[in-house]
Design a protein around this motif. Structure first.
Motif, PDB file in Angstrom:
ATOM      1  N   THR A 118       0.860  -1.187   0.000  1.00 59.43           N
ATOM      2  CA  THR A 118       0.000   0.000   0.000  1.00 59.43           C
ATOM      3  C   THR A 118       0.891   1.230   0.000  1.00 59.43           C
ATOM      4  OG1 THR A 118      -0.051   0.159   2.413  1.00 59.43           O
ATOM      5  CG2 THR A 118      -1.752  -1.214   1.353  1.00 59.43           C
ATOM      6  N   PRO A 119       0.383   2.371  -0.450  1.00 62.83           N
ATOM      7  CA  PRO A 119       1.185   3.596  -0.368  1.00 62.83           C
ATOM      8  C   PRO A 119       1.631   3.911   1.051  1.00 62.83           C
ATOM      9  CG  PRO A 119      -0.694   3.924  -1.821  1.00 62.83           C
ATOM     10  CD  PRO A 119      -0.888   2.588  -1.159  1.00 62.83           C
ATOM     11  N   GLN A 120       0.747   3.666   2.010  1.00 60.58           N
ATOM     12  CA  GLN A 120       1.089   3.951   3.402  1.00 60.58           C
ATOM     13  C   GLN A 120       2.210   3.019   3.900  1.00 60.58           C
ATOM     14  OE1 GLN A 120      -1.979   3.300   2.259  1.00 60.58           O
ATOM     15  NE2 GLN A 120      -3.056   5.290   2.462  1.00 60.58           N
ATOM     16  N   ALA A 123       5.475   3.990   2.337  1.00 65.30           N
ATOM     17  CA  ALA A 123       5.983   5.234   2.931  1.00 65.30           C
ATOM     18  C   ALA A 123       6.670   4.945   4.266  1.00 65.30           C
ATOM     19  CB  ALA A 123       4.846   6.224   3.112  1.00 65.30           C
ATOM     20  N   ARG A 124       6.099   4.036   5.047  1.00 69.83           N
ATOM     21  CA  ARG A 124       6.707   3.686   6.338  1.00 69.83           C
ATOM     22  C   ARG A 124       8.064   3.006   6.138  1.00 69.83           C
ATOM     23  NH1 ARG A 124       4.367   3.061  11.052  1.00 69.83           N
ATOM     24  NH2 ARG A 124       4.906   0.852  11.315  1.00 69.83           N
ATOM     25  N   GLU A 127      10.538   5.630   5.227  1.00 75.27           N
ATOM     26  CA  GLU A 127      10.936   6.390   6.414  1.00 75.27           C
ATOM     27  C   GLU A 127      12.065   5.682   7.172  1.00 75.27           C
ATOM     28  OE1 GLU A 127       7.443   6.818   8.737  1.00 75.27           O
ATOM     29  OE2 GLU A 127       6.508   8.313   7.424  1.00 75.27           O
ATOM     30  N   ARG A 152       8.845  -3.586   9.215  1.00 74.20           N
ATOM     31  CA  ARG A 152       7.797  -2.903   8.458  1.00 74.20           C
ATOM     32  C   ARG A 152       7.478  -3.611   7.144  1.00 74.20           C
ATOM     33  NH1 ARG A 152       8.807   3.624   9.663  1.00 74.20           N
ATOM     34  NH2 ARG A 152       7.919   3.519  11.770  1.00 74.20           N
TER      35      ARG A 152
END
Length: 231
Positions: A118-120, A123-124, A127, A152
């Motif tokens: 997923t995009p989320q 992104a994690r 990070e 993650r």
């Protein structure tokens, strides 16, 4: 030749059995206090074990104070080895076996992560890569954000059991044996290499390419083992 790899005691790690044998050789007078043990290759052949397993045993003996490993010089017998008779307690899992297990597990986990990306989630993971890069630049310990990166990815797989296993296996890097090896062998060059490998893994995930992602993470874990387990 004594083939310790065929030992059957399920409560004892191979490195413990090798450490027992080396200590026995010392105590029976084969190697005197202050003397240097044979070169790693010769001692491994004598005991019928692999060099990585012997290295783990020697580090376990160093932690307990029975030998001293002098970089570039060899392994020397300490007086404590002549007095010690009890078998050493476990100091964690074999780092070589640990990395082998991580490669098998995380290769499968990342395929699921690609499928469920997923995009989320991406992104994690990005990070974590950024935080690792900042740690390296600042000279800070990188291990926590290294762990976060792998965890993650497992989170994005959507499987809580796999997530728990990934975290548990990674945390074995904090065991006495693995930590001692890391402190000897890890540094800025090894972390820069690991960062580049993480960046490649992230790109594969962002491309939703499970085969490339699996290949990248397996290669990363093999390379990590080469850097601090089997140099």
């Amino acid at each position: 030749m004594t083939d310790l790899s065929k030992a059957t005691d399920p409560t004892r790690r191979l490195y413990q059995l090798i450490a027992d044998k080396v200590r026995a050789l010392i105590q029976q007078g084969d190697y005197k206090e202050g003397s240097r043990l044979p070169p790693e290759r010769d001692l491994a052949q004598q005991l019928g074990v692999s060099r990585p397993s012997l290295r783990e045993a020697l580090i376990a003996l160093e932690i307990e104070g029975s030998v001293e490993i002098r970089m570039g010089s060899g392994v020397y017998v300490c007086s404590r080895a002549l007095r010690r008779s009890a078998a050493p307690t476990a100091m964690g899992e074999s780092p070589a076996e640990l990395m082998q297990a991580r490669g098998a597990l995380e290769g499968a986990v990342i395929v699921l992560a690609c499928v469920n990306a997923t995009p989320q989630g991406l992104a994690r993971i990005a990070e974590s890569v950024d935080a690792m890069r900042a740690d390296i630049a600042a000279g800070r310990d990188v291990l926590e954000h290294d762990r976060e990166f792998h965890v993650r990815i497992a989170e994005m797989s959507g499987n809580s059991v796999l997530l728990s296993l990934v975290g548990t296996l990674f945390d074995e890097r904090r065991s006495p044996l693995a930590s001692h090896m890391r402190n000897r062998l890890e540094g800025q060059p090894t972390w820069h290499a690991a960062l580049a490998e993480h960046e490649l893994i992230l790109r594969c995930l962002q491309s939703r390419d499970p085969l490339a992602a699996e290949s990248a993470i397996r290669s990363h874990i093999r390379a990590a083992a080469d850097r601090w387990v089997t140099p």
